[in-house]
Design a protein around this motif. Structure first.
Motif, PDB file in Angstrom:
ATOM      1  N   ILE A  16      34.978  27.313   6.017  1.00 58.31           N
ATOM      2  CA  ILE A  16      33.808  28.330   5.824  1.00 58.31           C
ATOM      3  C   ILE A  16      33.376  28.884   4.525  1.00 58.31           C
ATOM      4  N   ASP A  17      32.062  29.070   4.310  1.00 58.68           N
ATOM      5  CA  ASP A  17      31.581  29.536   2.970  1.00 58.68           C
ATOM      6  C   ASP A  17      31.951  30.873   2.744  1.00 58.68           C
ATOM      7  N   GLY A  18      33.103  31.242   1.869  1.00 57.78           N
ATOM      8  CA  GLY A  18      33.341  32.637   1.783  1.00 57.78           C
ATOM      9  C   GLY A  18      32.400  33.511   0.995  1.00 57.78           C
ATOM     10  N   TYR A  38      42.941  29.722   1.109  1.00 57.46           N
ATOM     11  CA  TYR A  38      41.723  29.829   0.413  1.00 57.46           C
ATOM     12  C   TYR A  38      41.639  28.682  -0.860  1.00 57.46           C
ATOM     13  N   LEU A  39      40.499  28.084  -0.744  1.00 55.72           N
ATOM     14  CA  LEU A  39      40.446  26.830  -1.746  1.00 55.72           C
ATOM     15  C   LEU A  39      40.518  27.371  -3.036  1.00 55.72           C
ATOM     16  N   TYR A  40      40.145  28.601  -3.351  1.00 52.77           N
ATOM     17  CA  TYR A  40      40.290  28.923  -4.853  1.00 52.77           C
ATOM     18  C   TYR A  40      41.730  29.307  -5.459  1.00 52.77           C
ATOM     19  N   LEU A  41      42.625  29.434  -4.309  1.00 48.92           N
ATOM     20  CA  LEU A  41      44.015  29.953  -4.592  1.00 48.92           C
ATOM     21  C   LEU A  41      44.408  28.822  -5.487  1.00 48.92           C
ATOM     22  N   GLY A  42      45.350  29.196  -6.503  1.00 48.95           N
ATOM     23  CA  GLY A  42      46.110  28.103  -7.315  1.00 48.95           C
ATOM     24  C   GLY A  42      44.921  27.433  -8.320  1.00 48.95           C
ATOM     25  N   PRO A  53      35.648  29.572  -0.576  1.00 47.27           N
ATOM     26  CA  PRO A  53      35.888  28.876   0.867  1.00 47.27           C
ATOM     27  C   PRO A  53      37.083  28.978   1.509  1.00 47.27           C
ATOM     28  N   CYS A  54      37.120  29.105   2.571  1.00 46.90           N
ATOM     29  CA  CYS A  54      38.261  29.410   3.503  1.00 46.90           C
ATOM     30  C   CYS A  54      38.461  28.006   4.277  1.00 46.90           C
ATOM     31  N   LEU A  55      39.767  27.414   4.602  1.00 46.92           N
ATOM     32  CA  LEU A  55      39.943  26.328   5.481  1.00 46.92           C
ATOM     33  C   LEU A  55      40.906  26.883   6.458  1.00 46.92           C
ATOM     34  N   VAL A  56      40.529  26.635   7.827  1.00 44.96           N
ATOM     35  CA  VAL A  56      41.062  27.250   8.860  1.00 44.96           C
ATOM     36  C   VAL A  56      41.534  26.222   9.866  1.00 44.96           C
ATOM     37  N   LYS A  57      42.651  26.427  10.479  1.00 43.28           N
ATOM     38  CA  LYS A  57      42.846  25.464  11.476  1.00 43.28           C
ATOM     39  C   LYS A  57      43.193  26.561  12.801  1.00 43.28           C
ATOM     40  N   PRO A  58      42.296  26.675  13.627  1.00 43.71           N
ATOM     41  CA  PRO A  58      42.287  27.576  14.941  1.00 43.71           C
ATOM     42  C   PRO A  58      43.787  27.170  15.313  1.00 43.71           C
ATOM     43  N   SER A  59      44.290  28.470  16.193  1.00 38.24           N
ATOM     44  CA  SER A  59      45.670  28.073  16.971  1.00 38.24           C
ATOM     45  C   SER A  59      45.197  27.462  18.286  1.00 38.24           C
ATOM     46  N   PRO A  60      45.991  27.019  19.180  1.00 39.60           N
ATOM     47  CA  PRO A  60      45.555  26.715  20.349  1.00 39.60           C
ATOM     48  C   PRO A  60      45.109  27.654  21.294  1.00 39.60           C
TER      49      PRO A  60
END
Length: 265
Positions: A16-18, A38-42, A53-60
Motif C-alpha cells: 500500500i502507498d502510505g 513499513y518499508l521505510y523502517l531501518g 509504503p506498507c507491506l501487508v500479509k492479510p490473516s486467514p
C-alpha cells in the motif's frame, strides 16, 4: 473485482502507498492479526516513516479482501512464496533506482499507475530481475480492470542495503514519459469533451510554449482556449500568457479574469 481463489490468496501480499492512504489504520480496522511491515523502517527514509509504503500479509480471517474497492487505487498486489523479512527487504532495495547519469531517484512502484507503466517498459529479463522472488504483480487500471504482470520468481531477493542496484536507463525514462503524456492527453480530451486528438495535442503544445508544465496549468489553459475560442488570441492576452516575469498561475488567473469580464473582446 480481482477475484483471487483461495490458493492465490495464500500467496498474496498487498503493498500500500502510505503517502496517499492511511494504511495502518485501515489494516488494523479490517484485520485482527495481519503481518505488517513499513518499508521505510531501518532505511535512510525512516525519518518520514509516516508516509512509508506498507507491506501487508492479510490473516486467514481478514476482511481486507472484501474491502478491495477502498484500497485498490492506492496499492498493488504481489504473489510470492517468501517470508515477510525477505520480501520486505527486496522491496526496500527498489525504493530508489540508479539513473544513467549516476544519480538516484525514488521509484513509486507501489502506485498502481506507476507499476503498470514500469512493467510496460521492462523487457522480460528486466522484469524478472526487478521482481526477484515475486512471481506476479497485480494492479488496477484506470478503467477499473485488474492487470497482471508475471515474472519467473526465481531470482534471489536483494538486501535492503543494496537499494539503488536497479538501473533505470534513458530509454526507460523516455518511454515512461511518453506513456504519461499519452495518458494525460486522453484524460484531457475526456475532460474537454474533445474527440479530436490533433486538437488536444495542439493545445498541450501551445500551453507548453507559454511555459505551462504541470497538468493543472496545461488543463486550465486548454479549458480557457476551448471555452473562449479565438478570444484567447487577443494580443493583450497573448502578451500576458507569454510573460516570463509573472508566475504561471497568476498569468492564467489574469487571463481568466479578463476573458470573464470582457476586457479582451
Amino acid at each position: 473485482m480481482m477475484g483471487l481463489d483461495e490458493k492465490a490468496v495464500e500467496r498474496a501480499w498487498i503493498l500500500i502507498d502510505g503517502a496517499v492512504f492511511d494504511a495502518p489504520r485501515f489494516i488494523y480496522e479490517y484485520d485482527d492479526q495481519p503481518e505488517l511491515e513499513y518499508l521505510y523502517l531501518g532505511t535512510p527514509h525512516e525519518p518520514v516513516i509516516e508516509v512509508s509504503p506498507c507491506l501487508v500479509k492479510p490473516s486467514p480471517s481478514s476482511r481486507i479482501w472484501s474491502e478491495q474497492g477502498t484500497w485498490q487505487d492506492h496499492a498493488v498486489v504481489l504473489m510470492a512464496d517468501e517470508i515477510l523479512p525477505v520480501l520486505a527487504d527486496h522491496l526496500r532495495s527498489l525504493l530508489s533506482v540508479k539513473l544513467s547519469d549516476g544519480g538516484y531517484s525514488y521509484l513509486r512502484f507501489y502506485s498502481p499507475k506507476q507499476l503498470v507503466r514500469l512493467m510496460g517498459v521492462f523487457s522480460d529479463l528486466e522484469r524478472d530481475q526487478f521482481s526477484g522472488p515475486i512471481t506476479d504483480w497485480l494492479a488496477v487500471q484506470n478503467d477499473g480492470q485488474w492487470r497482471r504482470f508475471c515474472a519467473e520468481g526465481q531470482k534471489s531477493a536483494r538486501q535492503a542495503s543494496e537499494e539503488g542496484w536497479f538501473v533505470l536507463a534513458d530509454h526507460h525514462i523516455e518511454a515512461l514519459a511518453a506513456m504519461a503524456r499519452e495518458e494525460f492527453a486522453t484524460r484531457l480530451a475526456r475532460y474537454l469533451c474533445l474527440n479530436d486528438t490533433s486538437r488536444v495535442n495542439a493545445l498541450i503544445q501551445q500551453a507548453n510554449s507559454f511555459g505551462f508544465r504541470t497538468e493543472k496549468e496545461v488543463s486550465r489553459f486548454a479549458e480557457l482556449a476551448v471555452v473562449h475560442g479565438e478570444r484567447i488570441e487577443h494580443p493583450e492576452l497573448q502578451a500576458i500568457l507569454s510573460s516570463t516575469e509573472i508566475p504561471a498561475g497568476m498569468r492564467l488567473n489574469e487571463v481568466d479574469k479578463r476573458l470573464a469580464y470582457g476586457v479582451a473582446s
